[in-house]
Design a protein around this motif. Sequence first.
Motif, PDB file in Angstrom:
ATOM      1  N   ALA A  47      -2.012 -10.864   1.203  1.00  0.00           N
ATOM      2  CA  ALA A  47      -2.165 -11.551   2.490  1.00  0.00           C
ATOM      3  C   ALA A  47      -0.801 -11.717   3.149  1.00  0.00           C
ATOM      4  CB  ALA A  47      -2.812 -12.917   2.280  1.00  0.00           C
ATOM      5  N   GLY A  48      -0.741 -11.395   4.436  1.00  0.00           N
ATOM      6  CA  GLY A  48       0.487 -11.641   5.196  1.00  0.00           C
ATOM      7  C   GLY A  48       1.224 -10.403   5.634  1.00  0.00           C
ATOM      8  N   LEU A  49       0.863  -9.229   5.100  1.00  0.00           N
ATOM      9  CA  LEU A  49       1.517  -7.996   5.530  1.00  0.00           C
ATOM     10  C   LEU A  49       1.014  -7.589   6.910  1.00  0.00           C
ATOM     11  CD1 LEU A  49       1.412  -5.743   2.338  1.00  0.00           C
ATOM     12  CD2 LEU A  49       3.473  -6.499   3.519  1.00  0.00           C
ATOM     13  N   PRO A  50       1.894  -7.115   7.788  1.00  0.00           N
ATOM     14  CA  PRO A  50       1.400  -6.585   9.064  1.00  0.00           C
ATOM     15  C   PRO A  50       0.536  -5.355   8.821  1.00  0.00           C
ATOM     16  CG  PRO A  50       3.754  -6.134   8.793  1.00  0.00           C
ATOM     17  CD  PRO A  50       3.363  -7.037   7.672  1.00  0.00           C
ATOM     18  N   VAL A  51      -0.517  -5.196   9.589  1.00  0.00           N
ATOM     19  CA  VAL A  51      -1.441  -4.069   9.418  1.00  0.00           C
ATOM     20  C   VAL A  51      -0.705  -2.742   9.535  1.00  0.00           C
ATOM     21  CG1 VAL A  51      -3.473  -2.922  10.368  1.00  0.00           C
ATOM     22  CG2 VAL A  51      -3.419  -5.411  10.206  1.00  0.00           C
ATOM     23  N   GLN A  71      -5.642 -12.930  -1.783  1.00  0.00           N
ATOM     24  CA  GLN A  71      -6.519 -13.573  -0.805  1.00  0.00           C
ATOM     25  C   GLN A  71      -6.505 -12.897   0.562  1.00  0.00           C
ATOM     26  OE1 GLN A  71      -5.534 -17.754  -0.775  1.00  0.00           O
ATOM     27  NE2 GLN A  71      -5.996 -18.002  -2.945  1.00  0.00           N
ATOM     28  N   GLY A  72      -6.016 -11.682   0.651  1.00  0.00           N
ATOM     29  CA  GLY A  72      -6.003 -10.965   1.909  1.00  0.00           C
ATOM     30  C   GLY A  72      -7.133  -9.959   2.008  1.00  0.00           C
ATOM     31  N   SER A  73      -7.007  -9.033   2.958  1.00  0.00           N
ATOM     32  CA  SER A  73      -8.014  -7.978   3.122  1.00  0.00           C
ATOM     33  C   SER A  73      -7.879  -6.952   1.996  1.00  0.00           C
ATOM     34  CB  SER A  73      -7.839  -7.292   4.476  1.00  0.00           C
ATOM     35  OG  SER A  73      -7.987  -8.224   5.528  1.00  0.00           O
ATOM     36  N   PRO A  74      -8.980  -6.541   1.400  1.00  0.00           N
ATOM     37  CA  PRO A  74      -8.929  -5.608   0.259  1.00  0.00           C
ATOM     38  C   PRO A  74      -8.348  -4.252   0.663  1.00  0.00           C
ATOM     39  CG  PRO A  74     -11.080  -6.671   0.392  1.00  0.00           C
ATOM     40  CD  PRO A  74     -10.362  -6.992   1.664  1.00  0.00           C
ATOM     41  N   VAL A  75      -7.583  -3.686  -0.243  1.00  0.00           N
ATOM     42  CA  VAL A  75      -6.987  -2.364  -0.083  1.00  0.00           C
ATOM     43  C   VAL A  75      -7.227  -1.597  -1.376  1.00  0.00           C
ATOM     44  CG1 VAL A  75      -4.839  -1.099   0.246  1.00  0.00           C
ATOM     45  CG2 VAL A  75      -5.220  -3.209   1.500  1.00  0.00           C
TER      46      VAL A  75
END
Length: 215
Positions: free
Chosen positions: A172-176, A152-156
């Motif tokens: 979701a939740g990893l620092p950029v 559910q985070g930003s796609p990579v």
Amino acid sequence: MNTPAQSPQIALSTLAPGFADPVHDTQSVFRTLLDALSRPGKIGKIGNVLPASQGDARSSLPRARADLAAFAALLALCDYSTPVWLAQPDAVLGSALRFHTGAPLVDEPQDAAFAYVHDASTLPPLSCFALGEPETPEQSVTLIVRVESLTQGSPVVLRGPGIERVRTIAPAGLPVRFWRERAELAPLFPCGIDCYLVCGDTLSGLPRTTRVELD
């Protein structure tokens, strides 16, 4: 030189149980971990290998803060020769690792063969960890990071060995900065960091050979 953290006596009455069937459960979890690293981005699931204390908050048995996948992975991977660093204090997890695996706990991330970060937002710079040497790249850390979600985070976008063309993940939740710091380690190959992202009873592997593109 590894610097073991102080090891208080372990009270058996407050010890979290390990695998119900240590030999077969260790093999089962290890296969799941190996498959996750050989197929980066694939979400694996840890089976019912731990007693209710780790899977059910209502249990009266001691319960580590670590999710089931993280706890099981550490039990399967660690032994007396693999120092462990816990980013967040967890007396139950620390006692269980010392008792069930013999793994020493260390105070500094650079001394760890395995490191567990329960709160991804507190992840130290990746340069703080052991990256191995060109002659001994295997002497690097394996990082286990708990995330809020694997989907559910930003796609990579992932590319590299074990991926037919591309694979997209969305933790979701990893620092950029995690992705930037990881990319900065790529020129050091074969040195680097292998990583598992864990959430609940699921996990995903991110080996040092995987290239990442932010969407």
